[in-house]
Write a protein that holds these residues in place. Structure first.
Motif, PDB file in Angstrom:
ATOM      1  N   GLY A 121     -18.525 -14.081  24.789  1.00 61.15           N
ATOM      2  CA  GLY A 121     -17.174 -14.371  25.255  1.00 61.15           C
ATOM      3  C   GLY A 121     -16.065 -13.565  24.603  1.00 61.15           C
ATOM      4  O   GLY A 121     -14.903 -13.703  24.995  1.00 61.15           O
ATOM      5  N   LEU A 122     -16.399 -12.696  23.631  1.00 56.59           N
ATOM      6  CA  LEU A 122     -15.398 -11.848  22.983  1.00 56.59           C
ATOM      7  C   LEU A 122     -15.688 -10.378  23.263  1.00 56.59           C
ATOM      8  O   LEU A 122     -16.846  -9.980  23.379  1.00 56.59           O
ATOM      9  N   ASP A 123     -14.626  -9.569  23.344  1.00 57.42           N
ATOM     10  CA  ASP A 123     -14.790  -8.141  23.581  1.00 57.42           C
ATOM     11  C   ASP A 123     -14.712  -7.310  22.308  1.00 57.42           C
ATOM     12  O   ASP A 123     -15.131  -6.165  22.300  1.00 57.42           O
ATOM     13  N   ASP A 124     -14.154  -7.871  21.249  1.00 57.15           N
ATOM     14  CA  ASP A 124     -14.002  -7.150  19.980  1.00 57.15           C
ATOM     15  C   ASP A 124     -14.053  -8.186  18.868  1.00 57.15           C
ATOM     16  O   ASP A 124     -13.031  -8.645  18.369  1.00 57.15           O
ATOM     17  N   ALA A 125     -15.280  -8.557  18.495  1.00 61.76           N
ATOM     18  CA  ALA A 125     -15.458  -9.685  17.582  1.00 61.76           C
ATOM     19  C   ALA A 125     -14.841  -9.419  16.220  1.00 61.76           C
ATOM     20  O   ALA A 125     -14.208 -10.311  15.627  1.00 61.76           O
ATOM     21  N   GLU A 126     -15.032  -8.202  15.682  1.00 65.36           N
ATOM     22  CA  GLU A 126     -14.472  -7.918  14.356  1.00 65.36           C
ATOM     23  C   GLU A 126     -12.950  -7.958  14.370  1.00 65.36           C
ATOM     24  O   GLU A 126     -12.319  -8.377  13.392  1.00 65.36           O
ATOM     25  N   ALA A 127     -12.332  -7.542  15.474  1.00 65.20           N
ATOM     26  CA  ALA A 127     -10.875  -7.619  15.553  1.00 65.20           C
ATOM     27  C   ALA A 127     -10.421  -9.070  15.597  1.00 65.20           C
ATOM     28  O   ALA A 127      -9.438  -9.444  14.942  1.00 65.20           O
ATOM     29  N   ASP A 128     -11.125  -9.901  16.350  1.00 68.18           N
ATOM     30  CA  ASP A 128     -10.779 -11.313  16.417  1.00 68.18           C
ATOM     31  C   ASP A 128     -10.906 -11.963  15.048  1.00 68.18           C
ATOM     32  O   ASP A 128     -10.010 -12.711  14.611  1.00 68.18           O
ATOM     33  N   LEU A 129     -12.015 -11.684  14.362  1.00 69.09           N
ATOM     34  CA  LEU A 129     -12.217 -12.252  13.032  1.00 69.09           C
ATOM     35  C   LEU A 129     -11.148 -11.763  12.063  1.00 69.09           C
ATOM     36  O   LEU A 129     -10.601 -12.536  11.267  1.00 69.09           O
ATOM     37  N   THR A 130     -10.830 -10.480  12.128  1.00 67.80           N
ATOM     38  CA  THR A 130      -9.882  -9.896  11.186  1.00 67.80           C
ATOM     39  C   THR A 130      -8.462 -10.371  11.461  1.00 67.80           C
ATOM     40  O   THR A 130      -7.674 -10.555  10.518  1.00 67.80           O
TER      41      THR A 130
END
Length: 507
Positions: free
Chosen positions: A111-120
């Protein structure tokens, strides 16, 4: 440097690390992660020792770190659970001067397109703008603008295989401490993506041009005014716009950062057609035939398309079927050891039967059934020749993944000259210790689910071949079916590809 009476810098440590193939039917759940907190988290790193040289300067604040064997995308609930704990612990810890952010860079989340960006984004919101964040990453990570903009320092491995993984983490920590001690604050970061996406087996630093490209980074870092230089090849088995090579040069001199980042990006682009596989290749049958005919023993073959340490399911029996179909191996005139196909049901059946029993099993396809003809289970009738309750810890230092910590049973079944190791959990076989009671040197062929050979396997091999087998981490990217990557992108596009704009952007 703080005086003896002044407070030490408070630096948190935490992160979430997994490499996730979006072409893998497996889903990574919470139980797939090794979650570390408190003193155990500080014990992961040599530079956090209370008697170490940084102890006088830093109060290390352990947050939470979660790491898993590469696999399929992370379940959304699992991701949110770990993200919430990490950000919650950041808030509970009180003000932090810095954060060592220990991640991978190629995590996919359902469901996410850029997991590391979301986490960061969430981590930055928790720390606030005044905390310096220093990220340590795998060179197979992806670096989007959104992700990089939230970080103050970011660096990546400079070796593939990643023999410098712990040095990368230490570099990230020491650069952060240095900025805090000198009071120099946030440096400039020159960021640029390169429209090239190659598999890791074509970008090993054991071969050119990667050896020279990565060899340049230390000399760039040594320039007056430069803090760090990093090059990412990207992660080829996810299908997102961020998936591509990238360069970040971190510096106090913004013009120098832009110039050096642009030079590195141009060199990578110009070399894009020069990257070759790290070893000789062939399909499964061709590699088996060449290995059987060779006098080199043991002869190693990489079953690269189902490599669990790149994100493969680890449950494909395609290579097992091809081994059993070869007359010399089927007859026992030539021997082969093939670890390890993930199949908990088959392992349980072997334990029920006991050592020495004859069993008939349908092996493989526990995650991948229905994804293609290569994912069909393989019928195997043979003798249970070994049972292992756990994998003995290796002697090679710290372990990255839960699979390395002795979790999960395994069973060896022999038919003719072929011995296959079935595993209860997805795990790699990278070191001599990973094979347990079986001696890989006692076999003519060793066929491992891996890409380029890790150091112990490389040293063990009298010769080796990279089998271009099917699976979730297929080396032939064009047959996987990417449709979300940003085009044009080499090698998906080549002829008529206009020169890209490789001008770095200051973040």
């Amino acid at each position: 440097m703080p005086s003896a009476t002044s407070r030490r810098f408070r630096i948190g440590i935490g992160g979430m690390a997994i490499e996730s193939s979006q072409f893998c039917p497996h889903r990574s759940a919470y139980d797939d992660f090794r979650v570390t907190r408190g003193a155990a988290l500080l014990d992961r790193y040599a530079w956090t020792r209370p008697d170490g040289e940084l102890a006088e300067l830093v109060e290390w604040v352990p947050l939470v770190h979660a790491v898993a064997v590469p696999g399929g995308p992370v379940e959304r609930a699992t991701y949110e659970r770990i993200k919430d704990e990490l950000t919650g612990r950041i808030r509970e810890s009180g003000p932090l001067d810095g954060l060592v952010y220990d991640i991978h860079g190629a995590m996919s989340v359902v469901g996410l397109d850029d997991a590391e960006a979301d986490l960061t984004d969430a981590v930055r919101a928790a720390t606030g703008p005044g905390t310096l964040i220093s990220a340590a990453m795998d060179l197979h990570g992806n670096v989007s603008r959104r992700f990089a903009a939230q970080l103050d320092l970011l660096t990546a491995h400079r070796m593939a295989p990643h023999e410098d993984a712990w040095l990368t983490r230490e570099r990230a920590a020491r650069k952060l401490v240095g900025r805090l001690v000198r009071g120099t604050g946030r440096p400039h970061r020159a960021w640029v993506q390169i429209p090239v996406l190659l598999p890791g087996e074509k970008t090993s630093t054991r071969r050119e041009p990667a050896a020279s490209l990565y060899g340049r980074l230390a000399s760039v870092e040594a320039l007056d005014g430069v803090v760090d230089a990093a090059l990412w090849v990207g992660y080829a088995w996810a299908d997102e716009e961020r998936c591509r090579a990238a360069v970040v040069v971190t510096a106090d001199d913004p013009e120098l950062a832009v110039a050096q980042a642009g030079s590195l990006a141009r060199a990578y682009w110009d070399a894009r057609r020069d990257f070759v596989f790290v070893g000789p290749t062939g399909d499964a049958d061709a590699c088996i035939a060449r290995a059987v005919a060779s006098p080199a023993r043991p002869f190693l073959i990489s079953d690269s398309g189902d490599n669990p340490t790149a994100g493969g399911a680890g449950d494909l029996a395609h290579m097992l079927g091809r081994l059993l179909a070869h007359e010399e191996l089927a007859s026992g005139r030539v021997t082969a050891l093939h670890p390890g196909i993930t199949d908990p049901e088959a392992v349980a059946a072997c334990f029920d039967a006991g050592t020495g029993a004859e069993v008939t099993l349908f092996v493989g396809g526990r995650f991948s059934a229905g994804t293609g003809p290569y994912a069909q289970p393989c019928e195997l009738t043979g003798t249970v020749t070994a049972l292992e309750d756990a994998v003995a810890p290796g002697s090679g230092g710290r372990r990255e993944n839960p699979a390395y910590d002795g979790r999960g049973r395994s069973a060896a079944v022999t038919r003719g000259g072929v011995t296959v190791v079935l595993t209860e959990r997805r795990r790699p076989f990278h070191t001599r210790a990973d094979f347990g009671s079986l001696d890989p040197l006692a076999y003519d062929l060793v066929v491992v689910k891996i890409g380029y050979l890790e150091p112990e396997l490389h040293a063990m091999a009298a010769d080796w071949l990279l089998a271009l087998t099917p699976g979730a981490v297929d080396q032939d990217l064009l047959r996987l079916g990417h449709h979300k990557v940003l085009r044009p992108l080499y090698p998906f596009d080549d002829e008529g590809f206009e020169e890209p704009d490789l001008t770095p952007e200051l973040l």
